[in-house]
Design a protein around this motif. Sequence first.
Motif, short mmCIF file in Angstrom:
data_model
loop_
_atom_site.label_atom_id
_atom_site.label_comp_id
_atom_site.label_asym_id
_atom_site.label_seq_id
_atom_site.Cartn_x
_atom_site.Cartn_y
_atom_site.Cartn_z
N SER A 1 -28.46 -0.67 -6.00
CA SER A 1 -28.49 -1.93 -5.26
C SER A 1 -27.27 -2.04 -4.35
CB SER A 1 -28.51 -3.10 -6.25
OG SER A 1 -28.41 -4.34 -5.58
N ARG A 2 -26.09 -1.69 -4.87
CA ARG A 2 -24.85 -1.81 -4.11
C ARG A 2 -24.84 -0.84 -2.92
NH1 ARG A 2 -19.66 -2.69 -6.46
NH2 ARG A 2 -20.67 -3.49 -8.34
N LEU B 1 -16.13 -2.97 -3.06
CA LEU B 1 -17.52 -2.59 -2.81
C LEU B 1 -17.98 -1.45 -3.72
CD1 LEU B 1 -17.68 -2.75 1.08
CD2 LEU B 1 -18.75 -4.33 -0.54
#
Length: 272
Positions: A53-54, A136
Amino acid sequence: MQSWVDGQPANALASLKDRGLAYGDGLFETLAVKVGTPLLLELHMQRLALGCSRLAIVADQALIRSELLAYAQAMGEGVLKLILTRGDSLRGYGASPEAKPRRILQASPAAAYPDAYGQQGIALFDCATRLAEQPLLAGLKHLNRLEQVIARSEWQDPAYAEGLMRDTSGRVIEGVFSNLFMVRDGVLITADLHRCGVAGVMRAALLAEAERLAIPCHVTDISLAQLQQADELFLCNSVYGVWPVRAFADLSWPVGPLTRKLQGIARTLLDV
């Protein structure tokens, strides 16, 4: 055992155009396998899904699960590594929208560590290499592990089984291939991994067990000064379980009761 690429036995592990090879554009999971069963599978799949997803990698999670189960059954016992890349593309950082994620499965023999690591504890090397802060990517098991490669090259002395890694601000984060816990006044403490570090599967399992058993637990920043005040210190990962830390620099700790308790729980989680 022969590796699998996209569900098929293959000698070549990846295309020369693979973005995992070119840019580290992908994720991996390392699973212990016993009696044909991949251990802690649900937690591994949860972390993989978060990573996908990231990184915006659209992968068939059900297919990956089924291949992991089939490959583990064929293995029988050992360590199973899944590498998931974004797939092929041409030169340049931009990914082609037509790129298809590539699934690579590899088998290795079961890890063989001295029993003394778990029984008597280990000495921890003080790594000079620092972890860069990048929210992130924090927590993900992505393919770029150069910080760990450099850190592990810092020592060859077999007296050290692991190395301690801090971030660029000096916060204590983890081991080179393990997560770290400390115990202070009966409270279990582990590092906040929102800036850097790998959110280990065994770490997640032990945090869940601590909550179930009503063991006080904090996920927070840890300074070197706080580490010096710890009553107990231990490392964990999803292959070896829990190793007590008995020494770091000029510090030493006993193998305490909470470490032993969680070590027993980890041993159960890595059994079938």
